[in-house]
Design a protein around this motif. Structure first.
Motif, mmCIF file in Angstrom:
data_model
loop_
_atom_site.group_PDB
_atom_site.id
_atom_site.type_symbol
_atom_site.label_atom_id
_atom_site.label_comp_id
_atom_site.label_asym_id
_atom_site.label_seq_id
_atom_site.Cartn_x
_atom_site.Cartn_y
_atom_site.Cartn_z
ATOM 1 N N TYR A 32 0.813 -1.208 0.000
ATOM 2 C CA TYR A 32 0.000 0.000 0.000
ATOM 3 C C TYR A 32 0.851 1.263 0.000
ATOM 4 C CZ TYR A 32 -4.212 -2.646 1.201
ATOM 5 O OH TYR A 32 -5.283 -3.505 1.189
ATOM 6 N N THR A 33 0.413 2.239 -0.781
ATOM 7 C CA THR A 33 0.879 3.600 -0.565
ATOM 8 C C THR A 33 0.258 4.091 0.733
ATOM 9 O OG1 THR A 33 1.181 4.172 -2.897
ATOM 10 C CG2 THR A 33 0.701 5.975 -1.391
ATOM 11 N N MET A 34 1.048 4.753 1.550
ATOM 12 C CA MET A 34 0.550 5.277 2.817
ATOM 13 C C MET A 34 0.630 6.789 2.814
ATOM 14 S SD MET A 34 -0.448 2.657 4.444
ATOM 15 C CE MET A 34 -0.792 3.458 6.024
ATOM 16 N N GLY A 35 -0.373 7.389 3.396
ATOM 17 C CA GLY A 35 -0.401 8.844 3.455
ATOM 18 C C GLY A 35 -0.751 9.357 4.830
ATOM 19 N N TRP A 36 -0.343 10.582 5.070
ATOM 20 C CA TRP A 36 -0.777 11.321 6.253
ATOM 21 C C TRP A 36 -1.553 12.546 5.774
ATOM 22 C CZ3 TRP A 36 -0.568 9.985 11.320
ATOM 23 C CH2 TRP A 36 0.305 8.959 11.687
ATOM 24 N N PHE A 37 -2.674 12.774 6.413
ATOM 25 C CA PHE A 37 -3.512 13.929 6.131
ATOM 26 C C PHE A 37 -3.798 14.627 7.459
ATOM 27 C CE2 PHE A 37 -4.851 13.151 1.711
ATOM 28 C CZ PHE A 37 -4.385 11.856 1.538
ATOM 29 N N ARG A 38 -4.299 15.841 7.371
ATOM 30 C CA ARG A 38 -4.662 16.543 8.602
ATOM 31 C C ARG A 38 -5.882 17.415 8.352
ATOM 32 N NH1 ARG A 38 0.545 20.684 9.070
ATOM 33 N NH2 ARG A 38 -0.066 22.122 7.384
ATOM 34 N N ARG A 39 -6.584 17.675 9.443
ATOM 35 C CA ARG A 39 -7.740 18.558 9.372
ATOM 36 C C ARG A 39 -7.704 19.486 10.573
ATOM 37 N NH1 ARG A 39 -11.990 15.121 8.810
ATOM 38 N NH2 ARG A 39 -12.329 15.007 11.054
ATOM 39 N N ALA A 40 -7.550 20.757 10.273
ATOM 40 C CA ALA A 40 -7.556 21.783 11.312
ATOM 41 C C ALA A 40 -8.985 22.259 11.540
ATOM 42 C CB ALA A 40 -6.667 22.952 10.901
ATOM 43 N N PRO A 41 -9.278 22.804 12.701
ATOM 44 C CA PRO A 41 -10.635 23.282 12.978
ATOM 45 C C PRO A 41 -11.114 24.267 11.926
ATOM 46 C CG PRO A 41 -9.338 23.266 14.978
ATOM 47 C CD PRO A 41 -8.389 22.964 13.866
ATOM 48 N N GLY A 42 -12.295 24.022 11.382
ATOM 49 C CA GLY A 42 -12.876 24.921 10.406
ATOM 50 C C GLY A 42 -12.278 24.828 9.019
ATOM 51 N N LYS A 43 -11.385 23.860 8.814
ATOM 52 C CA LYS A 43 -10.747 23.732 7.504
ATOM 53 C C LYS A 43 -11.006 22.351 6.914
ATOM 54 C CE LYS A 43 -7.006 27.039 8.302
ATOM 55 N NZ LYS A 43 -5.533 27.266 8.203
ATOM 56 N N ARG A 45 -9.928 18.793 5.137
ATOM 57 C CA ARG A 45 -8.820 17.854 5.270
ATOM 58 C C ARG A 45 -7.803 18.116 4.166
ATOM 59 N NH1 ARG A 45 -10.743 11.841 5.067
ATOM 60 N NH2 ARG A 45 -11.498 12.656 3.068
ATOM 61 N N GLU A 46 -6.526 18.066 4.510
ATOM 62 C CA GLU A 46 -5.501 18.336 3.511
ATOM 63 C C GLU A 46 -4.408 17.280 3.560
ATOM 64 O OE1 GLU A 46 -3.422 22.009 4.087
ATOM 65 O OE2 GLU A 46 -2.871 21.556 6.151
ATOM 66 N N PHE A 47 -3.817 17.082 2.434
ATOM 67 C CA PHE A 47 -2.702 16.154 2.284
ATOM 68 C C PHE A 47 -1.479 16.697 3.004
ATOM 69 C CE2 PHE A 47 0.386 13.460 0.386
ATOM 70 C CZ PHE A 47 1.417 14.280 -0.075
ATOM 71 N N VAL A 48 -0.735 15.816 3.661
ATOM 72 C CA VAL A 48 0.493 16.199 4.343
ATOM 73 C C VAL A 48 1.708 15.503 3.715
ATOM 74 C CG1 VAL A 48 1.770 16.158 6.521
ATOM 75 C CG2 VAL A 48 -0.692 16.616 6.521
ATOM 76 N N ALA A 91 -1.207 22.697 13.873
ATOM 77 C CA ALA A 91 -2.177 22.120 14.793
ATOM 78 C C ALA A 91 -3.373 21.571 14.029
ATOM 79 C CB ALA A 91 -2.634 23.155 15.805
ATOM 80 N N ALA A 92 -3.682 20.319 14.271
ATOM 81 C CA ALA A 92 -4.762 19.648 13.542
ATOM 82 C C ALA A 92 -4.923 18.238 14.087
ATOM 83 C CB ALA A 92 -4.449 19.589 12.047
ATOM 84 N N VAL A 93 -5.956 17.578 13.612
ATOM 85 C CA VAL A 93 -6.061 16.132 13.803
ATOM 86 C C VAL A 93 -5.366 15.492 12.614
ATOM 87 C CG1 VAL A 93 -7.584 14.148 14.029
ATOM 88 C CG2 VAL A 93 -8.224 16.345 15.059
ATOM 89 N N TYR A 94 -4.445 14.596 12.900
ATOM 90 C CA TYR A 94 -3.667 13.934 11.860
ATOM 91 C C TYR A 94 -4.176 12.516 11.663
ATOM 92 C CZ TYR A 94 -0.300 17.721 11.572
ATOM 93 O OH TYR A 94 0.300 18.936 11.351
#
Length: 123
Positions: A32-43, A45-48, A91-94
């Motif tokens: 598998y390709t593995m990725g990390w993403f994050r979502r900050a409050p009010g934003k 989800r974005e690729f990391v 700062a975000a949920v990762y």
């Protein structure tokens, strides 16, 4: 049942480092390709960052390039994200995610997702 579990989040000060880890069960991540993403409050989800199944290819969002490093250990079935020089904007949920297919950036290309781990960065 496939499960991805993130760990390592926490509260740090700007300039500090954190290492996130993602452990998989019910599936071997070696293909598998593995990725990390994050979502900050009010934003949205974005690729990391992402890493190919072999670890030979990596890619980062411009905002984290040079500060974050993604790595994997297929023998341990884990993927890590080393985050250095953290900023309040980090700062975000990762979330970690697994893609069976190609070396993708889009979240839509990832089949499995963890529940996320909170990263808080104080200024």
């Amino acid at each position: 049942q496939v499960q991805l579990v993130e760990s390592g989040g926490g509260l740090v000060q700007a300039g500090d480092s954190l290492r996130l880890s993602c452990a998989a069960s019910g599936v071997s991540l070696s293909s598998y390709t593995m990725g990390w993403f994050r979502r900050a409050p009010g934003k949205e989800r974005e690729f990391v960052a992402r890493i190919s199944w072999s670890g030979g290819r990596t890619d980062y969002a411009e905002s984290v390039r040079g500060r974050f490093t993604i790595s994997r250990d297929n023998a341990k079935n884990t993927v890590d994200l080393q985050m250095n020089s953290l900023k309040p904007l980090d700062a975000a949920v990762y979330f970690c995610a697994a893609s069976r297919g190609a070396f993708v950036v889009s979240a839509a290309g990832y089949s499995y997702w963890g529940q996320g781990t909170q990263v808080t960065v104080s200024s």
